[in-house]
Design a protein around this motif. Sequence first.
Motif, PDB file in Angstrom:
ATOM      1  N   GLU A  85       0.827  -1.222   0.000  1.00  0.00           N
ATOM      2  CA  GLU A  85       0.000   0.000   0.000  1.00  0.00           C
ATOM      3  C   GLU A  85       0.852   1.260   0.000  1.00  0.00           C
ATOM      4  O   GLU A  85       0.482   2.275  -0.570  1.00  0.00           O
ATOM      5  CB  GLU A  85      -0.917   0.028   1.230  1.00  0.00           C
ATOM      6  N   LEU A  86       1.989   1.183   0.680  1.00  0.00           N
ATOM      7  CA  LEU A  86       2.889   2.354   0.719  1.00  0.00           C
ATOM      8  C   LEU A  86       3.682   2.494  -0.583  1.00  0.00           C
ATOM      9  O   LEU A  86       4.473   3.420  -0.736  1.00  0.00           O
ATOM     10  CB  LEU A  86       3.855   2.233   1.906  1.00  0.00           C
ATOM     11  N   GLY A  87       3.480   1.552  -1.490  1.00  0.00           N
ATOM     12  CA  GLY A  87       4.145   1.640  -2.795  1.00  0.00           C
ATOM     13  C   GLY A  87       5.581   1.160  -2.781  1.00  0.00           C
ATOM     14  O   GLY A  87       6.359   1.434  -3.701  1.00  0.00           O
ATOM     15  N   HIS A  88       5.975   0.455  -1.715  1.00  0.00           N
ATOM     16  CA  HIS A  88       7.359   0.022  -1.612  1.00  0.00           C
ATOM     17  C   HIS A  88       7.722  -1.016  -2.663  1.00  0.00           C
ATOM     18  O   HIS A  88       6.899  -1.798  -3.098  1.00  0.00           O
ATOM     19  CB  HIS A  88       7.625  -0.584  -0.221  1.00  0.00           C
ATOM     20  N   LYS A  89       8.979  -0.994  -2.995  1.00  0.00           N
ATOM     21  CA  LYS A  89       9.540  -2.021  -3.867  1.00  0.00           C
ATOM     22  C   LYS A  89       9.798  -3.261  -3.010  1.00  0.00           C
ATOM     23  O   LYS A  89      10.250  -3.151  -1.865  1.00  0.00           O
ATOM     24  CB  LYS A  89      10.855  -1.475  -4.418  1.00  0.00           C
ATOM     25  N   ILE A  90       9.534  -4.439  -3.564  1.00  0.00           N
ATOM     26  CA  ILE A  90       9.757  -5.669  -2.803  1.00  0.00           C
ATOM     27  C   ILE A  90      10.810  -6.536  -3.512  1.00  0.00           C
ATOM     28  O   ILE A  90      10.779  -6.698  -4.732  1.00  0.00           O
ATOM     29  CB  ILE A  90       8.455  -6.507  -2.671  1.00  0.00           C
ATOM     30  N   ILE A  91      11.725  -7.055  -2.724  1.00  0.00           N
ATOM     31  CA  ILE A  91      12.697  -8.032  -3.227  1.00  0.00           C
ATOM     32  C   ILE A  91      12.406  -9.350  -2.499  1.00  0.00           C
ATOM     33  O   ILE A  91      12.359  -9.374  -1.260  1.00  0.00           O
ATOM     34  CB  ILE A  91      14.147  -7.573  -2.935  1.00  0.00           C
ATOM     35  N   LEU A  92      12.175 -10.407  -3.254  1.00  0.00           N
ATOM     36  CA  LEU A  92      11.855 -11.695  -2.624  1.00  0.00           C
ATOM     37  C   LEU A  92      13.131 -12.493  -2.366  1.00  0.00           C
ATOM     38  O   LEU A  92      13.911 -12.744  -3.288  1.00  0.00           O
ATOM     39  CB  LEU A  92      10.905 -12.495  -3.524  1.00  0.00           C
ATOM     40  N   VAL A  93      13.319 -12.884  -1.116  1.00  0.00           N
ATOM     41  CA  VAL A  93      14.457 -13.728  -0.761  1.00  0.00           C
ATOM     42  C   VAL A  93      13.902 -15.089  -0.334  1.00  0.00           C
ATOM     43  O   VAL A  93      13.204 -15.197   0.671  1.00  0.00           O
ATOM     44  CB  VAL A  93      15.284 -13.124   0.400  1.00  0.00           C
ATOM     45  N   ILE A  94      14.178 -16.106  -1.135  1.00  0.00           N
ATOM     46  CA  ILE A  94      13.761 -17.464  -0.771  1.00  0.00           C
ATOM     47  C   ILE A  94      14.887 -18.049   0.066  1.00  0.00           C
ATOM     48  O   ILE A  94      15.974 -18.321  -0.448  1.00  0.00           O
ATOM     49  CB  ILE A  94      13.536 -18.332  -2.027  1.00  0.00           C
ATOM     50  N   ASN A  95      14.622 -18.235   1.345  1.00  0.00           N
ATOM     51  CA  ASN A  95      15.681 -18.692   2.260  1.00  0.00           C
ATOM     52  C   ASN A  95      15.560 -20.195   2.535  1.00  0.00           C
ATOM     53  O   ASN A  95      14.551 -20.806   2.236  1.00  0.00           O
ATOM     54  CB  ASN A  95      15.600 -17.900   3.568  1.00  0.00           C
ATOM     55  N   LYS A  96      16.595 -20.732   3.097  1.00  0.00           N
ATOM     56  CA  LYS A  96      16.671 -22.152   3.492  1.00  0.00           C
ATOM     57  C   LYS A  96      16.595 -23.086   2.278  1.00  0.00           C
ATOM     58  O   LYS A  96      15.997 -24.157   2.347  1.00  0.00           O
ATOM     59  CB  LYS A  96      15.562 -22.511   4.502  1.00  0.00           C
ATOM     60  N   VAL A  97      17.198 -22.656   1.164  1.00  0.00           N
ATOM     61  CA  VAL A  97      17.170 -23.509  -0.032  1.00  0.00           C
ATOM     62  C   VAL A  97      18.039 -24.754   0.127  1.00  0.00           C
ATOM     63  O   VAL A  97      17.999 -25.652  -0.709  1.00  0.00           O
ATOM     64  CB  VAL A  97      17.597 -22.734  -1.317  1.00  0.00           C
ATOM     65  N   ASP A  98      18.807 -24.817   1.213  1.00  0.00           N
ATOM     66  CA  ASP A  98      19.590 -26.025   1.511  1.00  0.00           C
ATOM     67  C   ASP A  98      18.706 -27.161   1.997  1.00  0.00           C
ATOM     68  O   ASP A  98      19.124 -28.321   2.025  1.00  0.00           O
ATOM     69  CB  ASP A  98      20.636 -25.703   2.583  1.00  0.00           C
ATOM     70  N   LYS A  99      17.474 -26.852   2.401  1.00  0.00           N
ATOM     71  CA  LYS A  99      16.597 -27.907   2.935  1.00  0.00           C
ATOM     72  C   LYS A  99      16.266 -28.912   1.836  1.00  0.00           C
ATOM     73  O   LYS A  99      15.797 -28.526   0.766  1.00  0.00           O
ATOM     74  CB  LYS A  99      15.290 -27.294   3.443  1.00  0.00           C
ATOM     75  N   PRO A 100      16.479 -30.192   2.121  1.00  0.00           N
ATOM     76  CA  PRO A 100      16.168 -31.195   1.107  1.00  0.00           C
ATOM     77  C   PRO A 100      14.676 -31.148   0.774  1.00  0.00           C
ATOM     78  O   PRO A 100      13.861 -30.870   1.644  1.00  0.00           O
ATOM     79  CB  PRO A 100      16.526 -32.521   1.789  1.00  0.00           C
ATOM     80  N   ASN A 101      14.351 -31.370  -0.467  1.00  0.00           N
ATOM     81  CA  ASN A 101      12.957 -31.405  -0.923  1.00  0.00           C
ATOM     82  C   ASN A 101      12.205 -30.082  -0.834  1.00  0.00           C
ATOM     83  O   ASN A 101      10.983 -30.062  -0.838  1.00  0.00           O
ATOM     84  CB  ASN A 101      12.127 -32.462  -0.157  1.00  0.00           C
ATOM     85  N   CYS A 102      12.932 -28.975  -0.711  1.00  0.00           N
ATOM     86  CA  CYS A 102      12.218 -27.705  -0.727  1.00  0.00           C
ATOM     87  C   CYS A 102      11.770 -27.420  -2.167  1.00  0.00           C
ATOM     88  O   CYS A 102      12.303 -27.997  -3.115  1.00  0.00           O
ATOM     89  CB  CYS A 102      13.083 -26.568  -0.185  1.00  0.00           C
ATOM     90  N   ASP A 103      10.791 -26.544  -2.317  1.00  0.00           N
ATOM     91  CA  ASP A 103      10.252 -26.277  -3.652  1.00  0.00           C
ATOM     92  C   ASP A 103      10.162 -24.757  -3.897  1.00  0.00           C
ATOM     93  O   ASP A 103       9.072 -24.180  -3.840  1.00  0.00           O
ATOM     94  CB  ASP A 103       8.875 -26.948  -3.785  1.00  0.00           C
TER      95      ASP A 103
END
Length: 313
Positions: A112-130
Amino acid sequence: MKNIAIIAHVDHGKTTLVDKILNFCTAEAKDVTERVMDSNDLERERGITILAKNTAVEYEGTRINIVDTPGHSDFGGEVERILRMVDTCLLLVDAMEGPMPQTRFVLKKALELGHKIILVINKVDKPNCDPQAVINDVFDLFVELNASDEQTDFPVIYASAKNNYAFLEWADFEKPESKTSIKPLLDMVLKHARDGAGDPQGPFTFQVTSLDYNDYLGRICIGRVFNGSVKVGDQVVLRGENEKGEPTVSKHKITKLFDFLGLKRIDVTEASCPNIIAIAGIEEMTIGDTLCAESVSEALPRIKIEPPTVSMQ
Ligand code: GDP
């Protein structure tokens, strides 16, 4: 200068990530810091594992201020005030769990404030993550929350905060060079986070977002300089509110100003927009108040809203 907030569900790795960013930037600046800090301080800084409400790092000549956001409460408009200090948010999401209801309210406000968002997908070391499924879920959430096209076109980076690395393309996950450093995440911030808004030549305007206290300084008010700059010795006007909700005005002199570096507060004589700073010595100043030049005739909105009802399932 970049002001960013981290939006994350509890346990998705915010503290670990900030810790790694601090370590990376501190190591990079080691030559300089070793000259100005004694070894005890350095040891303390390296071993730190708590997430301060405000952290500041210097990366490749750019100052990055990182603020914490509470996950799912908004008493007295706290989330909105915190988000107003920044222009960009890192949305940190667990690669296995995906977005959780508790981050939704904060994300909604940021959008709503118009902020820019950067997505950080964390814990990609976890087996079977998607991670791909998680990105799709986040995308759906953006659409549901009526994000703008620009916001929905968010950049994505994959990370394992715990193992201290980040990389840009999921296809590179198996490559050893993807798992060497957290640097790509800082590069991403430099490239995509907005520069802090505000007019450095404008009249000084500061709003208090959070409070700290110590016996020596008394009340310490932390917030963003929205416009202009301020120096120790300046005459300023405090625009506050009494118990009845009526506006109050009082005059003060700036006696104590602080900048942040790493997790430390540093005494300074001057500060300017869009920096996040601390001011001590004005005991009646409190959260939501505006401290400004005499020429500023109106306080910034205090932002009082009801706590949200958040579904916890
Ligand atoms: P916060 O509540 O968001 O601040 O989360 P923390 O940083 O405290 O992390 C919560 C837990 O997740 C801790 O046990 C961390 O060690 C773990 N963690 C953080 N990052 C990662 C990661 O990239 N991979 C894995 N497997 N665990 C992580």
